[in-house]
Motif scaffolding. Sequence first.
Motif, PDB file in Angstrom:
ATOM      1  N   VAL A 169      -7.133  -5.768   6.407  1.00  0.00           N
ATOM      2  CA  VAL A 169      -7.167  -6.265   4.814  1.00  0.00           C
ATOM      3  C   VAL A 169      -6.366  -7.615   4.565  1.00  0.00           C
ATOM      4  O   VAL A 169      -7.057  -8.422   3.918  1.00  0.00           O
ATOM      5  CB  VAL A 169      -6.303  -5.221   4.127  1.00  0.00           C
ATOM      6  CG1 VAL A 169      -6.134  -5.759   2.482  1.00  0.00           C
ATOM      7  CG2 VAL A 169      -7.229  -3.723   3.864  1.00  0.00           C
ATOM      8  N   LYS A 196       0.894  -1.216  -0.039  1.00  0.00           N
ATOM      9  CA  LYS A 196       0.058   0.085   0.137  1.00  0.00           C
ATOM     10  C   LYS A 196       0.992   1.268   0.001  1.00  0.00           C
ATOM     11  O   LYS A 196       1.958   1.373   0.781  1.00  0.00           O
ATOM     12  CB  LYS A 196      -0.977  -0.175   1.326  1.00  0.00           C
ATOM     13  CG  LYS A 196      -1.893   1.115   1.170  1.00  0.00           C
ATOM     14  CD  LYS A 196      -2.670   1.112   2.445  1.00  0.00           C
ATOM     15  CE  LYS A 196      -3.868   2.037   2.228  1.00  0.00           C
ATOM     16  NZ  LYS A 196      -4.707   2.409   3.403  1.00  0.00           N
ATOM     17  N   GLN A 251     -15.164 -10.216   7.475  1.00  0.00           N
ATOM     18  CA  GLN A 251     -15.119 -10.746   6.026  1.00  0.00           C
ATOM     19  C   GLN A 251     -16.168 -11.962   5.856  1.00  0.00           C
ATOM     20  O   GLN A 251     -16.621 -11.766   4.460  1.00  0.00           O
ATOM     21  CB  GLN A 251     -13.742 -11.051   5.683  1.00  0.00           C
ATOM     22  CG  GLN A 251     -13.688 -11.355   4.168  1.00  0.00           C
ATOM     23  CD  GLN A 251     -14.165  -9.891   3.510  1.00  0.00           C
ATOM     24  OE1 GLN A 251     -13.861  -8.715   3.855  1.00  0.00           O
ATOM     25  NE2 GLN A 251     -15.121 -10.013   2.298  1.00  0.00           N
ATOM     26  N   SER A 262     -11.597  -9.334  12.251  1.00  0.00           N
ATOM     27  CA  SER A 262     -11.368  -9.083  10.772  1.00  0.00           C
ATOM     28  C   SER A 262     -11.889 -10.219  10.038  1.00  0.00           C
ATOM     29  O   SER A 262     -12.442  -9.985   8.876  1.00  0.00           O
ATOM     30  CB  SER A 262      -9.717  -8.892  10.391  1.00  0.00           C
ATOM     31  OG  SER A 262      -9.443  -7.730  11.116  1.00  0.00           O
ATOM     32  N   ARG A 305      -8.668 -10.388   5.953  1.00  0.00           N
ATOM     33  CA  ARG A 305     -10.062 -10.435   5.006  1.00  0.00           C
ATOM     34  C   ARG A 305      -9.686 -11.118   3.819  1.00  0.00           C
ATOM     35  O   ARG A 305     -10.433 -11.840   3.129  1.00  0.00           O
ATOM     36  CB  ARG A 305     -10.470  -8.926   4.631  1.00  0.00           C
ATOM     37  CG  ARG A 305     -11.154  -8.252   5.797  1.00  0.00           C
ATOM     38  CD  ARG A 305     -11.733  -6.748   5.406  1.00  0.00           C
ATOM     39  NE  ARG A 305     -12.633  -6.203   6.591  1.00  0.00           N
ATOM     40  CZ  ARG A 305     -13.919  -6.194   6.458  1.00  0.00           C
ATOM     41  NH1 ARG A 305     -14.543  -7.070   5.710  1.00  0.00           N
ATOM     42  NH2 ARG A 305     -14.377  -5.403   7.488  1.00  0.00           N
ATOM     43  N   GLU A 328     -11.992  -1.133   3.813  1.00  0.00           N
ATOM     44  CA  GLU A 328     -11.049  -2.255   3.968  1.00  0.00           C
ATOM     45  C   GLU A 328     -11.607  -3.427   3.401  1.00  0.00           C
ATOM     46  O   GLU A 328     -11.125  -4.225   2.604  1.00  0.00           O
ATOM     47  CB  GLU A 328     -10.668  -3.129   5.441  1.00  0.00           C
ATOM     48  CG  GLU A 328     -10.045  -1.633   6.216  1.00  0.00           C
ATOM     49  CD  GLU A 328     -10.811  -0.645   6.753  1.00  0.00           C
ATOM     50  OE1 GLU A 328     -11.995  -0.615   6.584  1.00  0.00           O
ATOM     51  OE2 GLU A 328     -10.265   0.366   7.333  1.00  0.00           O
ATOM     52  N   TYR A 329     -12.984  -3.442   3.170  1.00  0.00           N
ATOM     53  CA  TYR A 329     -13.769  -4.461   2.682  1.00  0.00           C
ATOM     54  C   TYR A 329     -13.517  -4.459   1.180  1.00  0.00           C
ATOM     55  O   TYR A 329     -13.250  -5.382   0.592  1.00  0.00           O
ATOM     56  CB  TYR A 329     -15.333  -4.405   3.088  1.00  0.00           C
ATOM     57  CG  TYR A 329     -16.195  -5.204   2.180  1.00  0.00           C
ATOM     58  CD1 TYR A 329     -16.213  -6.655   2.454  1.00  0.00           C
ATOM     59  CD2 TYR A 329     -16.885  -4.691   1.315  1.00  0.00           C
ATOM     60  CE1 TYR A 329     -17.193  -7.401   1.533  1.00  0.00           C
ATOM     61  CE2 TYR A 329     -17.968  -5.518   0.519  1.00  0.00           C
ATOM     62  CZ  TYR A 329     -17.892  -7.036   0.838  1.00  0.00           C
ATOM     63  OH  TYR A 329     -18.684  -7.896  -0.051  1.00  0.00           O
ATOM     64  N   ARG A 345     -11.294  -3.006  -0.449  1.00  0.00           N
ATOM     65  CA  ARG A 345      -9.923  -3.131  -0.869  1.00  0.00           C
ATOM     66  C   ARG A 345      -9.455  -4.835  -0.816  1.00  0.00           C
ATOM     67  O   ARG A 345      -8.888  -4.937  -1.769  1.00  0.00           O
ATOM     68  CB  ARG A 345      -8.815  -2.357   0.219  1.00  0.00           C
ATOM     69  CG  ARG A 345      -8.829  -0.847  -0.521  1.00  0.00           C
ATOM     70  CD  ARG A 345      -7.669  -0.141   0.320  1.00  0.00           C
ATOM     71  NE  ARG A 345      -8.335   0.092   1.605  1.00  0.00           N
ATOM     72  CZ  ARG A 345      -7.599   0.141   2.982  1.00  0.00           C
ATOM     73  NH1 ARG A 345      -6.501  -0.504   2.846  1.00  0.00           N
ATOM     74  NH2 ARG A 345      -8.338   0.590   3.958  1.00  0.00           N
ATOM     75  N   ALA A 346      -9.956  -5.310   0.018  1.00  0.00           N
ATOM     76  CA  ALA A 346      -9.577  -6.604   0.187  1.00  0.00           C
ATOM     77  C   ALA A 346     -10.269  -7.471  -0.801  1.00  0.00           C
ATOM     78  O   ALA A 346      -9.777  -8.328  -1.732  1.00  0.00           O
ATOM     79  CB  ALA A 346     -10.336  -7.315   1.573  1.00  0.00           C
TER      80      ALA A 346
END
Lengths: 250, 317
Positions: A125, A8, B106, B102, A128, A92-93, A95-96
Amino acid sequence: MKVLVCVKQTFDTEAKIELKDGKISDAGINLIINPYDEVAVEGGIQLKEKGIAKEVVVVSAGSDKAMDAIRTALAMGADRGILVKQDTAADEYARACALAEVIKGESPDIVLAGHVAADDGSSQVPTRIAEILGFPHVNVITAVEIAGGKATCTSEADGGTQVTEVSLPAVISSQVSWNEPRYPSMKGIMAAKKKPVSTVDAAAVANKVAIVSVALPPSKQAGIKIEDEPAVVGAKLADWMLNTVKVEVK
Amino acid sequence: MAGTWVIVEQKGGNIRKVTYEMLSEAKKWGDEVSAVVFGQGVEALAPEFAKFGADKVYVVEGDIFANYNTGAYVAQLAAMINEYQPNAIIFAHTFNGRDFASRLAQKLEAGLATDVIKANVSAGKGVFTRSIYAGKALAEVEVATVPVLATIRAGVMELAESAGAGAVVKPAIAASAADVYQVVKDFIPTVSARPELTEADVVVSGGRGCKGPEGIKLVEQLADMLGAALGGSRASIDSGWLGHELQVGQTGKVVNPNLYIACGISGAIQHLAGMSSSKFIACINTDTEAPIFNVSDFGVVGDLFKVIPVVCSELKK
Ligand SMILES: Cc1cc2nc3c(=O)[nH]c(=O)nc-3n(C[C@H](O)[C@H](O)[C@H](O)COP(=O)(O)OP(=O)(O)OC[C@H]3O[C@@H](n4cnc5c(N)ncnc54)[C@H](O)[C@@H]3O)c2cc1C
Ligand SMILES: Nc1ncnc2c1ncn2[C@@H]1O[C@H](COP(=O)(O)O)[C@@H](O)[C@H]1O
């Protein structure tokens, strides 16, 4: 064995943060590879040098500017880059999801990442990505051994150090104490210009977290500052601790 | 949808203080509060959570839950969410807590706010303040999915005791050994008689100005007089004077004690990221221009080798 490293691009850790129109301004900011990701890149390159990995691919999701982060990683010694074009406001979601999609297409044996991004500080990340791909993961590693289709990771844990074994493919995120990232050499920088970098558009995925507002923290005011003989300043500091802070002496 | 769940942080029956901080905070949100404890032989802990207002205590026991592992914990919690439909779930922002939250987030394809320092949650709506850019900015974020998920930084939420019923609930066990994908080969606990950095009321840290183990010894002496945790700057960790788990700062731990004492630390921006939100800050530094003075409530310009012994003997009086 193929190693894929998620890098990143972030603000230089020395950068002074300023707001413009309620958002963090990147005007005049020096952009770098997230320090933890630099360690992950170094880790990947070392796996190649040890003959464990054949190829080290770096992937970054972000704007065109992130190309610089990819080139830096290539100059360090990674073989190939992928820029996933994505709005930097992706959470984050999102991006993951975008990264996982690309990673899936690459079928790596090991996915390396930093354990936290120095800008958003979210530490989400890599885990995920592992969940999306159905890979095991280990976070905050300080050492890793790869053998027999397994990764044995030493990592920082609550109240100690832990050694964890997972089977490959796996996602592993790094702590800075894993290694000392190399500086790109002049030769490396020249070579990086010729290394292949592909660009793909991120899968369109909606954020799950909305930023309501961004503010600067109240600045801490400097208080008392004294300079005198040790006997005087020492006594005054002890007095302040006892009477203002009200510490308990054991 | 109802209730807030607080995921208990414990190891071998030792409950981390942040668990109580989270229960105290959740109590303010006006929803039913439950503690969720994973482990082996942990039912006996239930009354501890009731003291901080837990109306219910979900007890998840079994061999595979004896120590934290992501796969089994996530599979189990996901099944419980499905069954009981909580409004919000909060975890501690520890290594385990952030890992757990996390992977769960997800799995649920949900949002998650990590390292939260302020929370405002009501009826399935969660707005959280997070410190970003290593504390140089604050972001207010809204998690737009239910259950609202967040990890909470230790030491930022105030403790408040309040009696709860603490009724034990034993949910169906949905996870099995097949869900475990990490094999823990070894765990080497950090042996220290001192409190842990992120939990301590007082932290005393030593930097390059300590010049070596001799200087660190003085810092330890001061720490022990105050029952404080020991910390250090990256310079003293890199020099090998202190273990890496003691690093305070951007790449180390973020601490929020009542008092932070920086000895021989210049106050680089990456160090400030880990301690500038302490309630009181004191420093001892020979260089009157050192940036640490800009954040110190009480700054002493002086040689730590001479000042610390005086402080210790004055405290003893
Ligand atoms: C990406 C990145 C991440 C980083 N993360 C961290 C982090 O997490 N934590 C961290 O701490 N650093 C971190 N750093 C390093 C940071 O930039 C500084 O280099 C480091 O904090 C300096 O440590 P120090 O203050 O002990 O040493 P110095 O900066 O060398 O300061 C020593 C101080 O001691 C004083 N001194 C000397 N002799 C005496 C004496 N006898 N008595 C009293 N005072 C004395 C000096 O005046 C000086 O101010 C990071 C850097 C980078 C680039
Ligand atoms: N936009 C991105 N592109 C590539 N890697 C990323 C990106 N965002 C996060 N990562 C990886 O995930 C790690 C943790 O980031 P975060 O969850 O945002 O704290 C980083 O250190 C990177 O390795």
